[in-house]
Every structure is written in C-alpha cells, then in structure tokens.
Design a protein around this motif. Structure first.
Motif, short mmCIF file in Angstrom:
data_model
loop_
_atom_site.label_atom_id
_atom_site.label_comp_id
_atom_site.label_asym_id
_atom_site.label_seq_id
_atom_site.Cartn_x
_atom_site.Cartn_y
_atom_site.Cartn_z
N ASP A 120 0.83 -1.20 0.00
CA ASP A 120 0.00 0.00 0.00
C ASP A 120 0.86 1.25 0.00
O ASP A 120 0.58 2.22 -0.69
CB ASP A 120 -0.94 0.03 1.21
N LYS A 121 1.94 1.24 0.77
CA LYS A 121 2.84 2.39 0.82
C LYS A 121 3.51 2.61 -0.53
O LYS A 121 3.70 3.74 -0.95
CB LYS A 121 3.91 2.20 1.90
N MET A 122 3.86 1.52 -1.21
CA MET A 122 4.49 1.65 -2.52
C MET A 122 3.54 2.35 -3.49
O MET A 122 3.95 3.19 -4.26
CB MET A 122 4.87 0.27 -3.08
N ILE A 123 2.28 2.00 -3.43
CA ILE A 123 1.30 2.57 -4.35
C ILE A 123 1.05 4.03 -4.02
O ILE A 123 1.01 4.88 -4.90
CB ILE A 123 -0.01 1.76 -4.31
N THR A 124 0.90 4.36 -2.75
CA THR A 124 0.57 5.73 -2.37
C THR A 124 1.76 6.67 -2.43
O THR A 124 1.57 7.88 -2.52
CB THR A 124 -0.03 5.77 -0.94
N ASN A 125 2.96 6.17 -2.41
CA ASN A 125 4.14 7.03 -2.43
C ASN A 125 4.70 7.22 -3.84
O ASN A 125 5.82 7.66 -4.00
CB ASN A 125 5.24 6.47 -1.53
N GLY A 126 3.96 6.88 -4.84
CA GLY A 126 4.44 7.07 -6.21
C GLY A 126 4.98 5.80 -6.80
O GLY A 126 4.76 4.71 -6.30
N GLU A 127 5.71 5.95 -7.89
CA GLU A 127 6.27 4.81 -8.61
C GLU A 127 7.31 4.09 -7.76
O GLU A 127 8.26 4.71 -7.29
CB GLU A 127 6.92 5.28 -9.92
N PRO A 128 7.14 2.78 -7.56
CA PRO A 128 8.15 2.04 -6.82
C PRO A 128 9.38 1.81 -7.68
O PRO A 128 9.31 1.78 -8.90
CB PRO A 128 7.47 0.71 -6.51
N GLU A 129 10.51 1.66 -7.01
CA GLU A 129 11.74 1.33 -7.72
C GLU A 129 11.65 -0.12 -8.16
O GLU A 129 10.78 -0.86 -7.74
CB GLU A 129 12.95 1.52 -6.80
N ASP A 130 12.56 -0.52 -9.05
CA ASP A 130 12.59 -1.92 -9.48
C ASP A 130 12.78 -2.81 -8.26
O ASP A 130 13.61 -2.53 -7.40
CB ASP A 130 13.72 -2.15 -10.47
N ASP A 131 12.02 -3.86 -8.21
CA ASP A 131 12.11 -4.81 -7.11
C ASP A 131 13.35 -5.67 -7.34
O ASP A 131 13.42 -6.37 -8.36
CB ASP A 131 10.85 -5.65 -7.06
N PRO A 132 14.31 -5.65 -6.43
CA PRO A 132 15.52 -6.46 -6.63
C PRO A 132 15.22 -7.95 -6.71
O PRO A 132 15.89 -8.67 -7.42
CB PRO A 132 16.40 -6.15 -5.43
N LEU A 133 14.19 -8.41 -6.03
CA LEU A 133 13.85 -9.82 -6.08
C LEU A 133 13.41 -10.22 -7.48
O LEU A 133 13.85 -11.25 -8.01
CB LEU A 133 12.74 -10.14 -5.07
N ASP A 134 12.57 -9.41 -8.11
CA ASP A 134 12.13 -9.72 -9.48
C ASP A 134 13.30 -9.69 -10.45
O ASP A 134 13.39 -10.54 -11.34
CB ASP A 134 11.06 -8.72 -9.94
N THR A 135 14.20 -8.75 -10.27
CA THR A 135 15.37 -8.64 -11.14
C THR A 135 16.25 -9.88 -11.03
O THR A 135 16.67 -10.46 -12.04
CB THR A 135 16.19 -7.38 -10.79
N VAL A 136 16.52 -10.31 -9.80
CA VAL A 136 17.36 -11.49 -9.59
C VAL A 136 16.65 -12.74 -10.10
O VAL A 136 17.28 -13.61 -10.70
CB VAL A 136 17.74 -11.63 -8.11
N ARG A 137 15.34 -12.84 -9.90
CA ARG A 137 14.60 -13.99 -10.41
C ARG A 137 14.71 -14.10 -11.93
O ARG A 137 14.90 -15.18 -12.47
CB ARG A 137 13.13 -13.90 -10.02
N GLN A 138 14.59 -12.97 -12.61
CA GLN A 138 14.70 -12.99 -14.07
C GLN A 138 16.08 -13.44 -14.52
O GLN A 138 16.22 -14.21 -15.46
CB GLN A 138 14.38 -11.60 -14.64
N LYS A 139 17.12 -12.97 -13.84
CA LYS A 139 18.48 -13.38 -14.18
C LYS A 139 18.68 -14.87 -13.92
O LYS A 139 19.31 -15.57 -14.71
CB LYS A 139 19.50 -12.56 -13.40
#
Length: 79
Positions: free
Chosen positions: A5-24
């Motif tokens: 909820d905080k990510m949504i209300t505080n604007g655009e979230p940064e790239d999630d490092p977990l998603d980035t590592v999962r893709q790699k």
C-alpha cells in the motif's frame, strides 16, 4: 500488505531487486533446463482431453532451481 500500500501511495516504486534477480536466475542453465521440462509437461497435459497427469513435480523442480539461485544472489543486490 501494508508495504505494498505504501508503494502505491508514495508514487512509482523502484525496481524490485527480487524480481530482477529472479529474471536473471531464470536465464541460468539449470533453470532453463527445468523450465523446458515444465513446458514440455504442460504441452503434453494440454494436448490430452482426459488425463490425471499434472505438472506439479516439474513446477516444484523449476521453482526450487530458481529459488536456489536467487538465495545465493539476492543479498548482493539489497542495499
């Protein structure tokens, strides 16, 4: 839930490092092999109209391989 909820209300979230590592990690050789086995199973099961076969084992194998890779790399990406 609160963090999301905080990510949504505080604007655009940064790239999630977990998603980035999962893709790699999904591009790693062992993960590619287990993903191919999963896709072959899904194709086989999808081509049959009446089957009790499921691809649970193949899915768990893929997730285990990916998460094993992620566990070794994730904390190098976290601030």
């Amino acid at each position: 839930m609160v963090w999301e909820d905080k990510m949504i209300t505080n604007g655009e979230p940064e790239d999630d490092p977990l998603d980035t590592v999962r893709q790699k990690c999904e591009a790693a050789e062992h993960c590619v092999h287990t993903r191919e086995r999963l896709e072959q199973c899904e194709t086989r099961v999808g081509s049959r109209s009446a089957t009790e076969e499921e691809c649970t084992e193949e899915l768990f194998d893929f997730l285990h391989a990916r998460d094993h890779c992620v566990a070794h790399k994730l904390f190098h990406s976290v601030k």
